[in-house]
Design a protein around this motif. Structure first.
Motif, PDB file in Angstrom:
ATOM      1  N   UNK A   1      31.765  37.227  69.531  1.00 20.62           N
ATOM      2  CA  UNK A   1      30.364  37.111  69.389  1.00 20.62           C
ATOM      3  C   UNK A   1      29.842  36.456  70.635  1.00 20.62           C
ATOM      4  N   UNK A   2      30.943  35.932  71.914  1.00 24.41           N
ATOM      5  CA  UNK A   2      30.177  35.761  73.367  1.00 24.41           C
ATOM      6  C   UNK A   2      30.125  36.643  73.785  1.00 24.41           C
ATOM      7  N   UNK A   3      31.136  37.029  73.440  1.00 21.53           N
ATOM      8  CA  UNK A   3      31.027  38.749  74.012  1.00 21.53           C
ATOM      9  C   UNK A   3      30.113  40.069  74.011  1.00 21.53           C
ATOM     10  N   UNK A   4      29.599  39.538  73.301  1.00 20.76           N
ATOM     11  CA  UNK A   4      28.027  40.636  72.091  1.00 20.76           C
ATOM     12  C   UNK A   4      26.594  39.873  72.496  1.00 20.76           C
ATOM     13  N   UNK A   5      26.766  38.688  72.635  1.00 20.61           N
ATOM     14  CA  UNK A   5      25.700  37.841  72.568  1.00 20.61           C
ATOM     15  C   UNK A   5      24.740  37.837  73.776  1.00 20.61           C
ATOM     16  N   UNK A   6      25.760  38.872  74.426  1.00 22.45           N
ATOM     17  CA  UNK A   6      25.058  38.352  76.158  1.00 22.45           C
ATOM     18  C   UNK A   6      23.506  38.927  76.352  1.00 22.45           C
ATOM     19  N   UNK A   7      23.257  38.663  76.843  1.00 24.73           N
ATOM     20  CA  UNK A   7      21.857  39.341  77.173  1.00 24.73           C
ATOM     21  C   UNK A   7      21.522  39.848  76.227  1.00 24.73           C
ATOM     22  N   UNK A   8      21.559  38.978  75.180  1.00 19.04           N
ATOM     23  CA  UNK A   8      21.073  39.448  73.825  1.00 19.04           C
ATOM     24  C   UNK A   8      19.757  39.731  73.867  1.00 19.04           C
ATOM     25  N   UNK A   9      18.550  38.574  74.462  1.00 20.00           N
ATOM     26  CA  UNK A   9      17.196  38.612  75.005  1.00 20.00           C
ATOM     27  C   UNK A   9      16.792  39.322  75.809  1.00 20.00           C
ATOM     28  N   UNK A  10      17.326  40.461  76.389  1.00 18.42           N
ATOM     29  CA  UNK A  10      17.091  41.450  77.324  1.00 18.42           C
ATOM     30  C   UNK A  10      16.610  42.869  76.207  1.00 18.42           C
ATOM     31  N   UNK A  11      16.698  42.536  74.732  1.00 17.30           N
ATOM     32  CA  UNK A  11      17.052  43.710  74.150  1.00 17.30           C
ATOM     33  C   UNK A  11      16.314  44.084  73.195  1.00 17.30           C
ATOM     34  N   UNK A  12      16.108  45.020  72.554  1.00 20.02           N
ATOM     35  CA  UNK A  12      15.578  44.572  70.672  1.00 20.02           C
ATOM     36  C   UNK A  12      15.669  45.853  69.731  1.00 20.02           C
ATOM     37  N   UNK A  13      16.857  45.770  69.991  1.00 23.34           N
ATOM     38  CA  UNK A  13      17.774  46.459  68.707  1.00 23.34           C
ATOM     39  C   UNK A  13      18.085  45.842  67.699  1.00 23.34           C
TER      40      UNK A  13
END
Length: 370
Positions: free
Chosen positions: A215-227
């Motif tokens: 989950x930590x790896x998958x949520x890196x930079x999550x706020x920079x995308x809209x998918x």
């Protein structure tokens, strides 16, 4: 590649999956029900504390023709307390009676000598004081407290405080269920039980950390995308590690099940039950809590953040705008592909946000191109 291996690969790539996070209220309800049952069982039945915690006497006899049931009846009548009798490999008996002092022990030893037709001098009697068991219990509680504190500190540093809280809740859940099962089943609590309880904490934490790392790896930079929202990323993390968690748990449960059901049940080695039941229930509860409690709880806590709320709002607005324009969003494409190509594409329940491409040559009219 085996069918399970192929499924694991597709889960890891996000091609298929089950919506664990979306159905988290169901898992919360089931977990609360199980926990309440365990607590009620503990309050009503209580724990069957062994001689190490209550104090008493242990008598070891040489080889005798008297059966276990007959010896148990004799020892119970002689002492006035429920006796536990086990058959030893040399044909002798191990008779355990709680809350017996020195004077009572000598009296019981004489009556056992007559009833079992064994010379009194050949019966070994060992007295166990309750203070020894109390010391073990206190050290176990101290060890448990230190372990919990270290776990919270480590997870807060390595990951974040929300994951530390979720892991702590999962650990408490596992311990409560295991202790409740002991109360309901009535198995004797011995130092082996304490060892088993402390051991399962490591297994439970391992499964949880594996999912958290994904989950930590998958949520890196999550706020920079809209998918994908944070909950959808968390769901993908569970699915990508699902087969690994199942394989690890099954491999760990098999030898423990052998100890519990074959060693303790079939062969009658009752002392194996002390640690094997704690391990069996704890391992199963640990795998369950890492998937159905810890990660959904992290998603709940994380999506309370203003940034995650804003991200979710942007994603939903983008999907609504795409739908209003007559364009299928990624989730609808996956659902439609499943309905049109049930044999060649992912099954129903594919992870939200994972695009599924229909295979070539299906669903198209000859000579026409899109």
């Amino acid at each position: 590649m085996s069918r399970l291996g192929n499924l694991g690969a597709r889960l890891y790539r996000g091609e298929v999956g089950y919506d664990f996070i979306g159905k988290r209220k169901i898992w919360y309800g089931i977990s609360i029900l199980i926990t309440i049952t365990a607590i009620v069982g503990l309050a009503v039945s209580g724990l069957n504390m062994g001689i190490e915690f209550k104090g008493g006497a242990v008598f070891t006899t040489p080889k005798t023709s008297v059966s276990v049931n007959e010896a148990e009846t004799l020892a119970t009548d002689s002492s006035g307390h429920q006796a536990i009798v086990q058959k030893l490999g040399n044909g002798g008996l191990r008779i355990q009676i709680t809350e017996v002092d020195t004077a009572k022990s000598d009296q019981i030893k004489g009556e056992l000598s007559k009833g079992l037709d064994v010379p009194a001098e050949k019966i070994a009697a060992d007295l166990v004081g309750p203070s020894w068991g109390e010391q073990i219990a206190n050290k176990a509680w101290t060890g448990l407290g230190v372990f919990m504190v270290l776990v919270v500190i480590y997870l807060a540093i390595a990951f974040e405080w929300r994951m530390a809280i979720a892991a702590l809740v999962a650990l408490i859940h596992d311990i409560t269920i295991t202790v409740g099962v002991y109360a309901l089943v009535g198995f004797e609590v011995t130092p082996g039980t304490v060892i088993g309880l402390l051991t399962i904490l490591g297994y439970s934490l391992y499964d949880t950390v594996v999912v958290f790392d994904s989950l930590k790896e998958g949520s890196k930079g999550i706020t920079k995308q809209t998918r994908w929202t944070y909950s959808e990323v968390a769901n993908r993390s569970i699915n990508s590690t699902l087969v690994r968690s199942i394989n690890t748990t099954v491999v760990a449960l098999l030898p423990v099940a052998g100890l519990l059901f074959i060693g303790g049940g079939v062969l009658g080695a009752g002392m194996l039950n002390d640690i094997s039941l704690a391990l069996f229930v704890g391992l199963a509860a640990g795998a369950y809590s890492s998937i159905f409690i810890a990660t959904p709880l992290v998603a709940d806590l994380k999506e309370r953040e203003p940034q995650m709320k804003a991200l979710k709002k942007r994603i939903l607005a983008k999907r609504a705008a795409a739908a209003a324009k007559g364009e299928l969003n990624e989730a609808e494409q996956a659902e439609q592909a499943d309905e049109q190509y049930p044999e060649d594409t992912a099954p129903a329940g594919a992870v939200v946000g994972q695009r599924q491409e229909p295979p070539r040559g299906h669903g198209r009219s000859p000579g026409k191109r899109r």
